[in-house]
Design a protein around this motif. Structure first.
Motif, mmCIF file in Angstrom:
data_model
loop_
_atom_site.group_PDB
_atom_site.id
_atom_site.type_symbol
_atom_site.label_atom_id
_atom_site.label_comp_id
_atom_site.label_asym_id
_atom_site.label_seq_id
_atom_site.Cartn_x
_atom_site.Cartn_y
_atom_site.Cartn_z
ATOM 1 N N ILE A 311 31.559 51.741 -24.749
ATOM 2 C CA ILE A 311 30.789 51.707 -23.499
ATOM 3 C C ILE A 311 30.750 53.109 -22.900
ATOM 4 N N TYR A 312 29.542 53.590 -22.616
ATOM 5 C CA TYR A 312 29.405 54.965 -22.107
ATOM 6 C C TYR A 312 28.505 55.003 -20.870
ATOM 7 N N PRO A 313 28.666 56.016 -19.998
ATOM 8 C CA PRO A 313 27.787 56.176 -18.830
ATOM 9 C C PRO A 313 26.530 56.971 -19.211
ATOM 10 N N GLU A 314 25.361 56.374 -19.046
ATOM 11 C CA GLU A 314 24.090 57.039 -19.354
ATOM 12 C C GLU A 314 23.634 57.832 -18.127
ATOM 13 N N PRO A 315 23.488 59.162 -18.243
ATOM 14 C CA PRO A 315 23.068 59.970 -17.081
ATOM 15 C C PRO A 315 21.758 59.522 -16.465
ATOM 16 N N ALA A 316 20.847 58.971 -17.275
ATOM 17 C CA ALA A 316 19.556 58.540 -16.738
ATOM 18 C C ALA A 316 19.689 57.385 -15.753
ATOM 19 N N ASP A 317 20.824 56.691 -15.774
ATOM 20 C CA ASP A 317 21.030 55.557 -14.869
ATOM 21 C C ASP A 317 21.548 55.980 -13.494
ATOM 22 N N PHE A 318 21.838 57.260 -13.327
ATOM 23 C CA PHE A 318 22.376 57.738 -12.063
ATOM 24 C C PHE A 318 21.411 58.709 -11.410
ATOM 25 N N SER A 319 21.682 59.012 -10.161
ATOM 26 C CA SER A 319 20.789 59.871 -9.390
ATOM 27 C C SER A 319 20.678 61.257 -10.026
ATOM 28 N N GLN A 320 19.435 61.744 -10.097
ATOM 29 C CA GLN A 320 19.183 63.087 -10.631
ATOM 30 C C GLN A 320 18.860 64.076 -9.511
ATOM 31 N N ASP A 321 19.190 63.681 -8.274
ATOM 32 C CA ASP A 321 18.918 64.534 -7.116
ATOM 33 C C ASP A 321 19.862 65.735 -7.150
ATOM 34 N N PRO A 322 19.340 66.954 -7.278
ATOM 35 C CA PRO A 322 20.209 68.143 -7.435
ATOM 36 C C PRO A 322 21.236 68.335 -6.327
ATOM 37 N N PRO A 323 20.904 68.093 -5.045
ATOM 38 C CA PRO A 323 21.938 68.315 -4.019
ATOM 39 C C PRO A 323 23.132 67.374 -4.147
ATOM 40 N N LYS A 324 22.940 66.250 -4.812
ATOM 41 C CA LYS A 324 24.026 65.285 -4.901
ATOM 42 C C LYS A 324 24.820 65.517 -6.190
ATOM 43 N N PRO A 325 26.127 65.300 -6.138
ATOM 44 C CA PRO A 325 26.955 65.535 -7.339
ATOM 45 C C PRO A 325 26.686 64.463 -8.396
ATOM 46 N N SER A 326 26.927 64.812 -9.635
ATOM 47 C CA SER A 326 26.742 63.867 -10.734
ATOM 48 C C SER A 326 28.024 63.784 -11.546
ATOM 49 N N LEU A 327 28.163 62.718 -12.308
ATOM 50 C CA LEU A 327 29.364 62.498 -13.099
ATOM 51 C C LEU A 327 29.451 63.506 -14.235
ATOM 52 N N SER A 328 30.634 64.032 -14.435
ATOM 53 C CA SER A 328 30.850 64.968 -15.526
ATOM 54 C C SER A 328 30.585 64.290 -16.863
ATOM 55 N N SER A 329 30.020 65.032 -17.800
ATOM 56 C CA SER A 329 29.710 64.474 -19.124
ATOM 57 C C SER A 329 30.963 64.209 -19.938
ATOM 58 N N GLN A 330 32.116 64.694 -19.468
ATOM 59 C CA GLN A 330 33.381 64.432 -20.170
ATOM 60 C C GLN A 330 34.125 63.212 -19.619
ATOM 61 N N GLN A 331 33.546 62.578 -18.603
ATOM 62 C CA GLN A 331 34.232 61.458 -17.959
ATOM 63 C C GLN A 331 33.799 60.122 -18.566
ATOM 64 N N ALA A 332 34.776 59.287 -18.877
ATOM 65 C CA ALA A 332 34.510 57.907 -19.273
ATOM 66 C C ALA A 332 34.761 56.991 -18.071
ATOM 67 N N VAL A 333 34.268 55.770 -18.144
ATOM 68 C CA VAL A 333 34.337 54.826 -17.022
ATOM 69 C C VAL A 333 35.278 53.690 -17.379
ATOM 70 N N TYR A 334 36.214 53.424 -16.474
ATOM 71 C CA TYR A 334 37.217 52.371 -16.642
ATOM 72 C C TYR A 334 36.610 51.008 -16.312
ATOM 73 N N GLY A 335 37.082 49.933 -16.944
ATOM 74 C CA GLY A 335 36.659 48.591 -16.580
ATOM 75 C C GLY A 335 37.335 47.532 -17.425
ATOM 76 N N HIS A 336 37.771 46.442 -16.782
ATOM 77 C CA HIS A 336 38.427 45.365 -17.524
ATOM 78 C C HIS A 336 37.374 44.496 -18.216
ATOM 79 N N VAL A 337 37.787 43.784 -19.280
ATOM 80 C CA VAL A 337 36.847 43.005 -20.089
ATOM 81 C C VAL A 337 37.231 41.531 -20.156
ATOM 82 N N HIS A 338 37.953 41.045 -19.131
ATOM 83 C CA HIS A 338 38.261 39.612 -19.042
ATOM 84 C C HIS A 338 37.105 38.924 -18.337
#
Length: 815
Positions: A311-338
Motif C-alpha cells: 500500500i503506497y500514498p499516490e501524490p496525485a491524490d493529495f493537494s498540489q497547491d504549492p503554498p501547502k506542504p506535501s508528504l515526503s516521497s520517502q514516507q509510508a503510511v501506517y494503518g491496521h488491517v483488521h
C-alpha cells in the motif's frame, strides 16, 4: 353588572350585623387556654393578630345565645346573585389562564426549554424552586462562549503532539496520568480509569519486515529498502509470500473485477494499491477459505486469491497547491488491517484482566501479509510493470509515462510482526445530570497516536480537555445539565478503536439503555474548506440547527450553515456522510445502537496528506490550514459544545425519530429496480413496504402524542425520552447473534441481515447465468437466501415500528 351590584347592596341591607368568634388569652389558673366570646362586627373592629396554643370548644347549648334575626331574605338574595358571581369568576379565571399559557409557551421557542439556575448543593431539587430564575438558550450560549478559550486549544494541540503516546508505551502511561490529573482538578462529579489488556501487534526490531526482488529462477535478489522499519500494518498475517506484481488502483472489489475483465488475474499475485477511498482493512484481501464460503455474514473479498498487498500514498491524490506542504516521497503510511473494531483476539468479549475467553479470533483478521511502502518504492515497482495500460482514472503522477496493470517482476514479501498483550487505559470524567442522571450524553476523543498524530488525536484531545474545562466553569457558575455528561479519552484508537470497543463490550447490557448520543472528536481538523458530519440520521436535524449557531472559521460574517448552502442548497447532501468503520463512533451505532456523530473539516476534495505518518506534526497541520488552525479548532469546539448543551439540557430529546422513514424510502427506490425480476419468480417486496408504512405511522403518532401532552409532566417527558433515545437500538436486528454478527444494524452494519447485503444479492438476478427461477447456484441468486434476508430486514423494521408505538395495546397488528 348594575343589576348584580344592586342585588349585592340589597343583600347587605338585609343582612344582620355579623358576629365572629374571637379567641382571647385566659390569664390565671387557666393560662394557656382560650376563651371565646361574641364580638360585634363593627367596622374597624380589630381581631387578635397573635394566636397562642388554643383549645376549641363545642357549640353552646340551645337558648344560651340571643336569637339571631331571620336570615331568609338575605339567603334568597344571595341565591339569586350566586350564578352571576360564579359566571364572572369563571370568565376572569379563563382569561387569566389563557393569557398566562400563551405567555409561557412563547417564552423560549428557540430552545424549547428553560435552564434553571441551580444551586451548588448536590441535593438541590430544581422543581421545588422553579421560579427562582431561568437561563434561556441565548443566555446559556453566551455563558458557554464566554468560558471557551481559543488560546488554550492551540497550546494543548502543540504540547500533545510533541509527546510519545503509542498505546502501551511509557510515554502514554505518563500522558494518562497527566490527563487524569487535569480532569480531577475540574468541577466534575466523578473521574476514573478503566484498564483493558488487549492483544496488539508491533514490528519485531530484531527481524524487520522486508521486500526483495526475485529472479525468474526463484532466487531472492536485491532488497528494496523500506525507509522506516517502524511503519507497518497491525494485524497483518505473519509469514512470507512470493508472486508477480499487479497494479490494482485502490484495491476495491470493483477494481479487482475491472482488473480481471482486462485480462489480468490477481490470483497468486501481489497487489500494489493506493492509500485512500477505503480503509486499509478493506484493501486487504484474503485467500479464500472453505469456512468463509459457508458463512454468509463474513466480510471481505475472499474470491480474488491475492498473495499479499503493498500500500503506497499516490501524490496525485493529495493537494498540489504549492503554498501547502506535501508528504515526503520517502514516507509510508501506517494503518491496521483488521476488518472490524476492538481487540481481534477476544471478539465480542471485553478484555479485562484475569478473564478467560474462548480461543477464537475475529473473522475480520486477514490471512495474507500486508506492508506499507513509500511513493519512492512504488515508483520503482510501477516502472517494472508491463501488460495493459491502466484506465485513465487509475493514472497517477509518479511516472512520466502511463501506469501499466502488469504483471511485473516477482517479489518476496516477509512480515514478522509479533503480538503482545498490552494494557490500555480509558479515562472518564462525569458531570451528573439533575433530572435524568441515568441518561448519558457521551463525548470522546482518541488519545494515542502512531507518530506525532497532531491531526489524528492531538486536536481531538485538546478540544475534549477544553470542553471539560468550559462545562466545569459553567457548573461553577450555576449550570447543571438535565442529563449526565460523560467525557472520555480513549486509548488504542490507532489499532481499530480498541479502547472504545472494549468499553462498549464490557457494558453492552447497560449502555443501550443509558447512552443517549455519542459525539466523536477524532479527525476533527483535516483542513478548513469543507465540513462533513458522519452521523446517524437521528441527528441530522439537530446538526442543521446547531450549524446555524456557529460562525464559519474562514468566511467572515457567515455561519457554518450559510457557508455550506452557498456551495450546495441541499445542505445535507453536502454535509452528511455515513459512519465509516474506522471511526470510534461506528461501534456506538452499529454495535450498541446509540446514535453517533463525528465532525471533520476537510480540504476541498483532497485528503490531508500527513494522516497516519510521522509527518503529522503541529507545524505541518498549521501550514496546511495556513494559520487558521486555532479558529477551525474553536469552531469544532463550539459545534460540539452547543450540541452537548442541546442533548443534555433540552427537556425533550432533540432526535428526529421520523428521519428513518425517509432513509427506508430512499432504499426502497433501489429495491424497486428489481421488482420486475422478483415478480417473474413469484416473489415480492411488499412486506418491506408495509413495515416502512407502519414505522411512518408510528413516528407520526408519537409526534402527535408529544405535541398534545402536558409540557411539564415529568413522568410523560421521561417516557417519551426513553422511546426516542432507543430508536437507534430498534434497528439492531434481534434475529442474529451478536457473537457471529456484532454489527447488527440493518442500515449501517455488516452481514447478511443488512439492507446492503439484500441489495447485493438482488443484483445477482441480473448476472445469474442460468436465468431460471429458483436457481440455486452458489455464486448466483438464491431464493431461499433471499427469503431469509427479506424476513430479517422486514421484521427488524417492523419491530422498530412496534417499539416506537409504545405500549402493546397501542400497536396496530394488521401487518
Amino acid at each position: 353588572m348594575e343589576r348584580l351590584w344592586g342585588l349585592f347592596q340589597r343583600a347587605q341591607q338585609l343582612s344582620p350585623r355579623s358576629s365572629q368568634t374571637v379567641y382571647q388569652r385566659v390569664e390565671g389558673p387557666r393560662k394557656g387556654h382560650l376563651e371565646e366570646e361574641e364580638e360585634d362586627g363593627e367596622e374597624g373592629a380589630e381581631t387578635l393578630a397573635h394566636f397562642c396554643p388554643m383549645e376549641l370548644r363545642g357549640p353552646e347549648p340551645l337558648g344560651s345565645r340571643p336569637r339571631q334575626p331571620n336570615l331568609i331574605p338575605w339567603a334568597a338574595a344571595g341565591r339569586r346573585a350566586a350564578p352571576y358571581l360564579v359566571l364572572t369568576a369563571l370568565l376572569i379565571f379563563t382569561g387569566a389562564f389563557l393569557l398566562g399559557y400563551v405567555a409561557f409557551r412563547g417564552s423560549c421557542q428557540a430552545c424549547g426549554d428553560s435552564v434553571l439556575v441551580v444551586s451548588e448543593d448536590v441535593n438541590y431539587e430544581p422543581d421545588l424552586d422553579f421560579h427562582q430564575g431561568r437561563l434561556y438558550w441565548s443566555d446559556l450560549q453566551a455563558m458557554f462562549l464566554q468560558f471557551l478559550g481559543e488560546g488554550r486549544l492551540e497550546d494543548t494541540i502543540r504540547q500533545t503532539s510533541l509527546r510519545e503516546r503509542v498505546a502501551g508505551s511509557a510515554g502514554m502511561a505518563a500522558l494518562t496520568q497527566d490527563i487524569r490529573a487535569a480532569l480531577s482538578r475540574q468541577k466534575l462529579d466523578h473521574v476514573w480509569t478503566d484498564t483493558h489488556y488487549v492483544g496488539l501487534q508491533f514490528p519485531d526490531p530484531a527481524h524487520p519486515n522486508t521486500l526483495h526482488w526475485v529472479d525468474e529462477a526463484g532466487k531472492v535478489g536485491e532488497q528494496l529498502p523500506l525507509e522506516d522499519p517502524d511503519v507497518y500494518c497491525p494485524y497483518s498475517a505473519i509469514g512470507n509470500v512470493t508472486g508477480e506484481l499487479v497494479y490494482a488502483h485502490y484495491g476495491r472489489p470493483e477494481d479487482l473485477q475491472d482488473l480481471r475483465a482486462r485480462g489480468v488475474d490477481p490470483v497468486g499475485r501481489l497487489l500494489l494499491v493506493r492509500v485512500g477511498v477505503i480503509s486499509f482493512a478493506q484493501k486487504h484481501f484474503r485467500r479464500p477459505r472453505q469456512e468463509d464460503r459457508l458463512r454468509p455474514g463474513i466480510q471481505g473479498n475472499t474470491d480474488f486469491g491475492a498473495q499479499g498487498v503493498l500500500i503506497y500514498p499516490e501524490p496525485a491524490d493529495f493537494s498540489q497547491d504549492p503554498p501547502k506542504p506535501s508528504l515526503s516521497s520517502q514516507q509510508a503510511v501506517y494503518g491496521h488491517v483488521h476488518l472490524g473494531t476492538g481487540d481481534p483476539y477476544t471478539p465480542g468479549f471485553p478484555s479485562f484482566n484475569q478473564t478467560q475467553f474462548p480461543p477464537v479470533a475475529s473473522s475480520g483478521l486477514p490471512s495474507i501479509p500486508a506492508q506499507p511502502i513509500s511513493a519512492d518504492i512504488a515508483s520503482r515497482l510501477l516502472r517494472k510493470l508491463k501488460g495493459p495500460v491502466a484506465p485513465q482514472e487509475w493514472q497517477g503522477s509518479l511516472l512520466g509515462s502511463p501506469y501499466h496493470l502488469g504483471p511485473g517482476p516477482r517479489l518476496r514479501l516477509v512480515v514478522n510482526n509479533h503480538r503482545t498483550s498490552t494494557p490500555i487505559n480509558n479515562i472518564f470524567g462525569c458531570i451528573e445530570g439533575r433530572s435524568e442522571p441515568d441518561h448519558y450524553v457521551v463525548i470522546g476523543a482518541q488519545r494515542d497516536a502512531w507518530g506525532p498524530g497532531a491531526a489524528k488525536s492531538a486536536v481531538g484531545t485538546a478540544i475534549l480537555l477544553e470542553l471539560v474545562r468550559t462545562f466545569s466553569s459553567m457548573v461553577s457558575n450555576g449550570f447543571r445539565p438535565r442529563r449526565s455528561l460523560l467525557f472520555i479519552s480513549w486509548d488504542g484508537g490507532d489499532f481499530g478503536s480498541v479502547g472504545s470497543t472494549e468499553w462498549l463490550e464490557g457494558y453492552l447490557s447497560v449502555l443501550h439503555l443509558k447512552a443517549v448520543v455519542y459525539v466523536s472528536l477524532d479527525n476533527a481538523v483535516l483542513g478548513d474548506d469543507k465540513f462533513h458530519a458522519k452521523t446517524s440520521p437521528l441527528l441530522t436535524s439537530l446538526i442543521e440547527s446547531v450549524l446555524k449557531q456557529v460562525d464559519s472559521p474562514n468566511h467572515s460574517g457567515q455561519t457554518l450553515y450559510e457557508q455550506v448552502v452557498f456551495t450546495n442548497p441541499s445542505w445535507d447532501a453536502e454535509v452528511i456522510r455515513p459512519l465509516p468503520m474506522d471511526s470510534s463512533a461506528y461501534s456506538f451505532t452499529a454495535f450498541v445502537g446509540v446514535p453517533a456523530v463525528e465532525f471533520s473539516f476537510m480540504e476541498d476534495d483532497q485528503a490531508y496528506p500527513f494522516l497516519h505518518t510521522k509527518e503529522d506534526t503541529y507545524e505541518n497541520l498549521h501550514k496546511v490550514l495556513q494559520g487558521r488552525l486555532p479558529a477551525v479548532a474553536q469552531a469544532v469546539a463550539q459545534l460540539a459544545g452547543q450540541l452537548l448543551i442541546r442533548l443534555s439540557h433540552d427537556r425533550l430529546l432533540p432526535l428526529d425519530f421520523g428521519r428513518y422513514g425517509d432513509v427506508v424510502l430512499r432504499h426502497i427506490g433501489n429495491l424497486n429496480e428489481f421488482s420486475g425480476d422478483l415478480k417473474a419468480r413469484g416473489l415480492t417486496l411488499q412486506w418491506v413496504y408495509s413495515a416502512r408504512g407502519d414505522y411512518i405511522r408510528a413516528a407520526e403518532k408519537l409526534r402527535q402524542e408529544i405535541y398534545s401532552s402536558e409540557e411539564r409532566d415529568e413522568r410523560l417527558t421521561r417516557m417519551y425520552n426513553v422511546r426516542i433515545m432507543r430508536v437507534e437500538f430498534y434497528f439492531l436486528s434481534q434475529y442474529v447473534s451478536p457473537a457471529d454478527s456484532p454489527f447488527r444494524h440493518i442500515f449501517m452494519g455488516r452481514g447478511d441481515h443488512t439492507l446492503g447485503a439484500l441489495l447485493d444479492h438482488l443484483r445477482l438476478l441480473r448476472s445469474n447465468s442460468s436465468g431460471t427461477p429458483g436457481a440455486t447456484s452458489s455464486t448466483g441468486f438464491q431464493e431461499s437466501r433471499f427469503r431469509r434476508q427479506l424476513a430479517l430486514l422486514t421484521w427488524t423494521l417492523q419491530g422498530a415500528a412496534n417499539a416506537l408505538s409504545g405500549d402493546v395495546w397501542n400497536i396496530d397488528n394488521n401487518f
